[in-house]
Design a protein around this motif. Structure first.
Motif, PDB file in Angstrom:
ATOM      1  N   GLY A  34      -3.066 -12.041   5.958  1.00 45.60           N
ATOM      2  CA  GLY A  34      -3.290 -10.715   5.372  1.00 45.60           C
ATOM      3  C   GLY A  34      -4.173  -9.796   6.208  1.00 45.60           C
ATOM      4  N   ALA A  35      -4.671 -10.256   7.383  1.00 42.58           N
ATOM      5  CA  ALA A  35      -5.609  -9.451   8.193  1.00 42.58           C
ATOM      6  C   ALA A  35      -5.052  -8.078   8.538  1.00 42.58           C
ATOM      7  CB  ALA A  35      -5.955 -10.195   9.484  1.00 42.58           C
ATOM      8  N   LEU A  36      -3.754  -8.005   8.579  1.00 36.87           N
ATOM      9  CA  LEU A  36      -3.069  -6.750   8.879  1.00 36.87           C
ATOM     10  C   LEU A  36      -3.503  -5.630   7.939  1.00 36.87           C
ATOM     11  CD1 LEU A  36      -0.609  -5.753  10.541  1.00 36.87           C
ATOM     12  CD2 LEU A  36       0.788  -6.396   8.587  1.00 36.87           C
ATOM     13  N   VAL A  37      -3.761  -6.014   6.706  1.00 38.82           N
ATOM     14  CA  VAL A  37      -4.072  -5.029   5.667  1.00 38.82           C
ATOM     15  C   VAL A  37      -5.324  -4.239   6.037  1.00 38.82           C
ATOM     16  CG1 VAL A  37      -4.812  -4.849   3.257  1.00 38.82           C
ATOM     17  CG2 VAL A  37      -2.909  -6.353   3.882  1.00 38.82           C
ATOM     18  N   GLU A  38      -6.274  -4.913   6.720  1.00 41.72           N
ATOM     19  CA  GLU A  38      -7.524  -4.221   7.100  1.00 41.72           C
ATOM     20  C   GLU A  38      -7.266  -3.108   8.102  1.00 41.72           C
ATOM     21  OE1 GLU A  38      -9.835  -7.531   8.481  1.00 41.72           O
ATOM     22  OE2 GLU A  38      -9.510  -8.503   6.533  1.00 41.72           O
ATOM     23  N   ARG A  39      -6.119  -3.141   8.774  1.00 38.93           N
ATOM     24  CA  ARG A  39      -5.816  -2.109   9.776  1.00 38.93           C
ATOM     25  C   ARG A  39      -5.137  -0.893   9.174  1.00 38.93           C
ATOM     26  NH1 ARG A  39      -5.283  -3.990  15.527  1.00 38.93           N
ATOM     27  NH2 ARG A  39      -6.631  -5.781  15.497  1.00 38.93           N
ATOM     28  N   LEU A  40      -4.773  -0.962   7.903  1.00 39.47           N
ATOM     29  CA  LEU A  40      -4.065   0.167   7.291  1.00 39.47           C
ATOM     30  C   LEU A  40      -5.016   1.340   7.082  1.00 39.47           C
ATOM     31  CD1 LEU A  40      -1.941  -1.628   4.525  1.00 39.47           C
ATOM     32  CD2 LEU A  40      -1.197  -0.836   6.789  1.00 39.47           C
ATOM     33  N   THR A  41      -4.485   2.544   7.318  1.00 39.84           N
ATOM     34  CA  THR A  41      -5.288   3.738   7.042  1.00 39.84           C
ATOM     35  C   THR A  41      -4.723   4.428   5.803  1.00 39.84           C
ATOM     36  OG1 THR A  41      -3.875   4.945   8.581  1.00 39.84           O
ATOM     37  CG2 THR A  41      -5.962   4.127   9.452  1.00 39.84           C
ATOM     38  N   ASP A  42      -5.595   5.057   5.048  1.00 37.01           N
ATOM     39  CA  ASP A  42      -5.201   5.802   3.833  1.00 37.01           C
ATOM     40  C   ASP A  42      -4.289   4.966   2.934  1.00 37.01           C
ATOM     41  OD1 ASP A  42      -6.559   8.075   4.771  1.00 37.01           O
ATOM     42  OD2 ASP A  42      -4.829   8.629   6.003  1.00 37.01           O
ATOM     43  N   ALA A  43      -4.670   3.719   2.735  1.00 32.26           N
ATOM     44  CA  ALA A  43      -3.789   2.823   1.983  1.00 32.26           C
ATOM     45  C   ALA A  43      -3.848   3.095   0.475  1.00 32.26           C
ATOM     46  CB  ALA A  43      -4.168   1.372   2.256  1.00 32.26           C
ATOM     47  N   CYS A  44      -2.691   3.003  -0.153  1.00 32.79           N
ATOM     48  CA  CYS A  44      -2.589   2.949  -1.618  1.00 32.79           C
ATOM     49  C   CYS A  44      -2.154   1.531  -1.930  1.00 32.79           C
ATOM     50  CB  CYS A  44      -1.510   3.881  -2.139  1.00 32.79           C
ATOM     51  SG  CYS A  44      -1.956   5.589  -2.060  1.00 32.79           S
ATOM     52  N   SER A  45      -2.814   0.884  -2.869  1.00 31.61           N
ATOM     53  CA  SER A  45      -2.544  -0.528  -3.139  1.00 31.61           C
ATOM     54  C   SER A  45      -2.332  -0.763  -4.628  1.00 31.61           C
ATOM     55  CB  SER A  45      -3.732  -1.381  -2.671  1.00 31.61           C
ATOM     56  OG  SER A  45      -4.020  -1.086  -1.323  1.00 31.61           O
ATOM     57  N   VAL A  46      -1.383  -1.623  -4.927  1.00 28.90           N
ATOM     58  CA  VAL A  46      -1.106  -1.990  -6.321  1.00 28.90           C
ATOM     59  C   VAL A  46      -0.928  -3.507  -6.390  1.00 28.90           C
ATOM     60  CG1 VAL A  46       0.465  -1.702  -8.274  1.00 28.90           C
ATOM     61  CG2 VAL A  46       0.100   0.202  -6.720  1.00 28.90           C
ATOM     62  N   PRO A  47      -1.701  -4.189  -7.239  1.00 31.17           N
ATOM     63  CA  PRO A  47      -1.494  -5.639  -7.379  1.00 31.17           C
ATOM     64  C   PRO A  47      -0.088  -5.938  -7.916  1.00 31.17           C
ATOM     65  CG  PRO A  47      -3.498  -4.924  -8.523  1.00 31.17           C
ATOM     66  CD  PRO A  47      -2.762  -3.688  -8.111  1.00 31.17           C
ATOM     67  N   TYR A  48       0.494  -7.015  -7.420  1.00 30.36           N
ATOM     68  CA  TYR A  48       1.840  -7.391  -7.873  1.00 30.36           C
ATOM     69  C   TYR A  48       1.901  -7.488  -9.399  1.00 30.36           C
ATOM     70  CZ  TYR A  48       3.223  -8.970  -3.096  1.00 30.36           C
ATOM     71  OH  TYR A  48       3.532  -9.066  -1.762  1.00 30.36           O
ATOM     72  N   ARG A  49       0.812  -7.949 -10.005  1.00 32.42           N
ATOM     73  CA  ARG A  49       0.878  -8.194 -11.455  1.00 32.42           C
ATOM     74  C   ARG A  49       1.064  -6.889 -12.240  1.00 32.42           C
ATOM     75  NH1 ARG A  49      -4.430  -8.622 -10.125  1.00 32.42           N
ATOM     76  NH2 ARG A  49      -5.790  -7.120 -11.144  1.00 32.42           N
ATOM     77  N   GLU A  50       0.833  -5.746 -11.571  1.00 29.45           N
ATOM     78  CA  GLU A  50       1.024  -4.466 -12.259  1.00 29.45           C
ATOM     79  C   GLU A  50       2.413  -3.882 -12.010  1.00 29.45           C
ATOM     80  OE1 GLU A  50      -2.177  -1.762 -11.311  1.00 29.45           O
ATOM     81  OE2 GLU A  50      -3.686  -3.315 -11.713  1.00 29.45           O
ATOM     82  N   ILE A  51       3.241  -4.629 -11.264  1.00 27.07           N
ATOM     83  CA  ILE A  51       4.579  -4.112 -10.945  1.00 27.07           C
ATOM     84  C   ILE A  51       5.615  -4.989 -11.639  1.00 27.07           C
ATOM     85  CG2 ILE A  51       6.138  -3.366  -9.132  1.00 27.07           C
ATOM     86  CD1 ILE A  51       3.784  -3.531  -7.158  1.00 27.07           C
ATOM     87  N   PRO A  52       6.389  -4.401 -12.555  1.00 26.97           N
ATOM     88  CA  PRO A  52       7.366  -5.208 -13.285  1.00 26.97           C
ATOM     89  C   PRO A  52       8.341  -5.903 -12.338  1.00 26.97           C
ATOM     90  CG  PRO A  52       7.365  -2.904 -14.050  1.00 26.97           C
ATOM     91  CD  PRO A  52       6.426  -2.974 -12.888  1.00 26.97           C
ATOM     92  N   GLY A  53       8.617  -7.165 -12.595  1.00 30.95           N
ATOM     93  CA  GLY A  53       9.609  -7.896 -11.806  1.00 30.95           C
ATOM     94  C   GLY A  53       9.048  -8.485 -10.531  1.00 30.95           C
ATOM     95  N   PHE A  54       7.776  -8.171 -10.208  1.00 32.65           N
ATOM     96  CA  PHE A  54       7.185  -8.754  -8.999  1.00 32.65           C
ATOM     97  C   PHE A  54       6.677 -10.149  -9.305  1.00 32.65           C
ATOM     98  CE2 PHE A  54       6.153  -6.002  -5.172  1.00 32.65           C
ATOM     99  CZ  PHE A  54       7.255  -5.200  -5.346  1.00 32.65           C
ATOM    100  N   PRO A  55       6.801 -11.032  -8.319  1.00 34.62           N
ATOM    101  CA  PRO A  55       6.340 -12.404  -8.539  1.00 34.62           C
ATOM    102  C   PRO A  55       4.825 -12.460  -8.521  1.00 34.62           C
ATOM    103  CG  PRO A  55       7.022 -12.123  -6.273  1.00 34.62           C
ATOM    104  CD  PRO A  55       7.328 -10.827  -6.965  1.00 34.62           C
ATOM    105  N   ALA A  56       4.272 -13.439  -9.173  1.00 35.41           N
ATOM    106  CA  ALA A  56       2.843 -13.708  -9.082  1.00 35.41           C
ATOM    107  C   ALA A  56       2.675 -14.863  -8.112  1.00 35.41           C
ATOM    108  CB  ALA A  56       2.293 -14.078 -10.455  1.00 35.41           C
ATOM    109  N   PRO A  57       2.303 -14.592  -6.840  1.00 37.68           N
ATOM    110  CA  PRO A  57       2.151 -15.709  -5.896  1.00 37.68           C
ATOM    111  C   PRO A  57       1.105 -16.691  -6.403  1.00 37.68           C
ATOM    112  CG  PRO A  57       2.144 -13.628  -4.730  1.00 37.68           C
ATOM    113  CD  PRO A  57       2.044 -13.311  -6.193  1.00 37.68           C
ATOM    114  N   ARG A  58       1.408 -17.943  -6.288  1.00 38.53           N
ATOM    115  CA  ARG A  58       0.543 -18.962  -6.885  1.00 38.53           C
ATOM    116  C   ARG A  58      -0.143 -19.829  -5.848  1.00 38.53           C
ATOM    117  NH1 ARG A  58       5.216 -18.758  -9.847  1.00 38.53           N
ATOM    118  NH2 ARG A  58       4.941 -18.121 -12.013  1.00 38.53           N
TER     119      ARG A  58
END
Ligand code: HPA
Length: 275
Positions: A34-58
């Motif tokens: 996930g280190a890539l995420v730290e390089r993102l600029t002006d990121a908008c982020s949404v946890p998977y659990r808030e997106i219908p139909g998205f898996p919950a990685p376990r």
């Protein structure tokens, strides 16, 4: 699933939350990558659990967050964490996320994963661009799909032009990038040395528990695919290889910086996407 009303509803929801496209690339990050995420600029982020139909990685080491942001001068969509077929037996676990990537306007897909290597010369910490895969899992994410679209051609599944750009990017950022064929074992147990011996005789250079179903789904959806493995260990029985999850997580975390640099340099080379 372009006309699927559930996908359209999720796309509207994500656009409203600032995750609209188009994107030069969607990127799926593997175990500890996930280190890539730290390089993102002006990121908008949404946890998977808030997106219908998205898996919950376990699996520990997987974040489970969708990000849209800038990387290397391009707009990208990053799936931080994936669902694996071994979690539920559902090989199509990433179908909704990848359908969303396509529907939001991603022009390409970069898959990353942690893998075991059958090549001692590409040992732990190495990066390997996938040239092809061998599906040894017995699963296919398109089982149950109706219509002729399910007969997805798989020659050139790992896009040669995108792979060339990966090599250009690797040279630009001083990272060594190998090439290899990835064999998908379902997991979650690691392979036996006999299974790795078989995979090697079949032509595999790498083994892992992901990526292949996502490549099949992406080709079904019409997304060109590039894929990079981070070698976290020698595969079972290769040079004494005896993989454990804690080892794969720790090595992935160390190699994640190289992968993030490679991904950023790669994305920079992609054309600016048109809406
Ligand atoms: N086998 C399967 N999956 C893996 C391995 C491995 O050796 N290393 C990281 N993911």
């Amino acid at each position: 699933m372009p006309d699927d009303p559930r996908i359209a509803a999720i796309v509207d929801h994500l656009r409203a939350r600032g995750l609209g496209g188009p994107f030069a690339c969607a990127i799926v990050t593997g175990t500890g990558l996930g280190a890539l995420v730290e390089r993102l600029t002006d990121a908008c982020s949404v946890p998977y659990r808030e997106i219908p139909g998205f898996p919950a990685p376990r699996v520990s080491g997987h974040g489970g967050t969708l990000h849209a942001g800038g990387l290397g001068g391009r707009r990208v969509l990053v799936f931080e964490g994936r669902a694996h077929a071994y979690e539920t037996g559902d090989a199509a676990a990433m179908r909704v996320p990848l359908s969303i990537a396509e529907a939001l306007g991603a022009h390409a897909l970069l898959l990353t994963n942690a893998a075991g290597s059958l090549r001692p010369e590409a040992g732990p910490g190495s990066l390997v661009a996938l040239t092809d895969h061998i599906n040894l899992s017995g699963f296919n994410p398109l089982v149950g799909e109706a219509g002729d679209g399910r007969f997805v051609p798989m020659v050139g599944a790992y896009d040669a032009d995108l792979r060339s750009l990966l090599h250009v990017a690797a040279r630009a950022c001083g990272v060594v990038l190998h090439e290899g064929v990835y064999a998908w074992f379902s997991g979650p147990s690691f392979e036996t040395p006999a299974e790795i011996g078989m995979a090697g005789r079949l032509g595999a250079d790498l083994v892992g528990m992901s990526t292949v179903p996502e490549t099949i789904l992406a080709r079904f959806l019409g997304l060109p695919v590039a894929a990079v493995s981070v070698v976290t260990n020698l595969a079972a029985g290769i040079g004494g290889g005896d993989p454990h999850h804690s080892e794969t997580k720790a090595v992935a975390a160390r190699a994640a910086t190289d992968l993030a640099r490679l991904a950023e340099a790669f994305v920079t080379l992609l054309p600016e996407p048109r809406a």
